[in-house]
Design an enzyme around this catalytic site. Sequence first.
Site, PDB file in Angstrom:
ATOM      1  N   GLU A 256       0.852  -1.154   0.183  1.00 52.62           N
ATOM      2  CA  GLU A 256      -0.062  -0.078  -0.008  1.00 52.62           C
ATOM      3  C   GLU A 256       0.735   1.357   0.089  1.00 52.62           C
ATOM      4  O   GLU A 256       1.790   1.151   0.713  1.00 52.62           O
ATOM      5  CB  GLU A 256      -1.159   0.069   1.200  1.00 52.62           C
ATOM      6  CG  GLU A 256      -1.734  -1.404   1.007  1.00 52.62           C
ATOM      7  CD  GLU A 256      -2.815  -1.109   2.452  1.00 52.62           C
ATOM      8  OE1 GLU A 256      -2.863  -0.216   3.410  1.00 52.62           O
ATOM      9  OE2 GLU A 256      -3.536  -2.045   2.568  1.00 52.62           O
ATOM     10  N   HIS A 275      -7.736   1.660   1.345  1.00 55.48           N
ATOM     11  CA  HIS A 275      -7.486   1.432   2.736  1.00 55.48           C
ATOM     12  C   HIS A 275      -8.510   2.749   3.374  1.00 55.48           C
ATOM     13  O   HIS A 275      -7.940   3.378   4.377  1.00 55.48           O
ATOM     14  CB  HIS A 275      -6.257   1.324   3.124  1.00 55.48           C
ATOM     15  CG  HIS A 275      -6.110   0.791   4.511  1.00 55.48           C
ATOM     16  ND1 HIS A 275      -4.962   0.025   4.796  1.00 55.48           N
ATOM     17  CD2 HIS A 275      -6.911   0.500   5.540  1.00 55.48           C
ATOM     18  CE1 HIS A 275      -5.031  -0.270   6.015  1.00 55.48           C
ATOM     19  NE2 HIS A 275      -6.310  -0.184   6.489  1.00 55.48           N
TER      20      HIS A 275
END
Length: 313
Positions: A256, A275
């Site tokens: 990420e 996220h």
Amino acid sequence: MQKVIIPEVADRQTDHYLTKRGYEVLTVDNPDEATILATAPDVAGIMMFVAPFPNHLYDKLPQLKVLARYGVGYDSIDVDYAATKGVWVTNTPGANATSVAENAVTDIMLLAKRSFEISTLMRQGQQRAAKQIFGHELAGSTVGIIGYGHIGQAVAKMLSGLGVKTLIYNRTKRPTKFGEYVDLETLLQQSDFVTLHIAATKQTEHLLGEREFGMMKPSASLINLARGSVVDEQALIKALNARQIASAALDVFDEEPLPADSPFYQMDNVFLTPHTGSSTVEAGQNMAMGAAKMIDEVLSGQKPEWAVNEPQV
């Protein structure tokens, strides 16, 4: 005056709570290793997002007493090692449960109705093609919840009024009136939607992989708002490309931010978010205030209410 480092957004969300409690508050965008060292090597408390906190960093921060996670998961911190350095690690259990649960139910709905595919085609000027796509009613389907902590319980409660059958897999069988406990294989074989709300640990790493996707219905969908590591990402990509499972809604990933060359971007059966499962005003305020209070408890000499380790002091 003890120094604390917290994200700037958290300082606003708490209305400068720690400053009012008498601390020297140093705000940053994101407390990662380089930022922490550049800001205050003599810091006593840090409010952490999800940036990794490497073990070698403790020796460079001799005054550090507490790492307070803004959120629930703490897989980016070696909590046992922190304890050997006399550092408390805390989290904010339940602070984002409603927001994440609502997003999970939203994702289930989006996949059931195939809303993402329909909207994408319409934006591309293909309204005729969009009208040829038919989703399904959620009522009468089976939803499997893996992980039955605060978030999993909230998901089950929200689903209870939608006419679905709810199956639950969890290591500890907490009392519930919103579903039936089953083993993992049964959940995977019978569920039309599998939603993940389990912590990232060594035991849950790649909990779902090639074998598990092979157990699922070809019409089934996966929702992951937990952590990327609980799913074998390459096995998931393979299963989605082969239509071994129908679709997925993913909020978390191995890496990420999700790299620009990820195959997920090219899949029309995957709904992606970066996220942001807990990104609501209310959850942010709850997480920020909870983490701030944990810092204050430790630095004022108390045992923090939401400790996830036990320092050797």
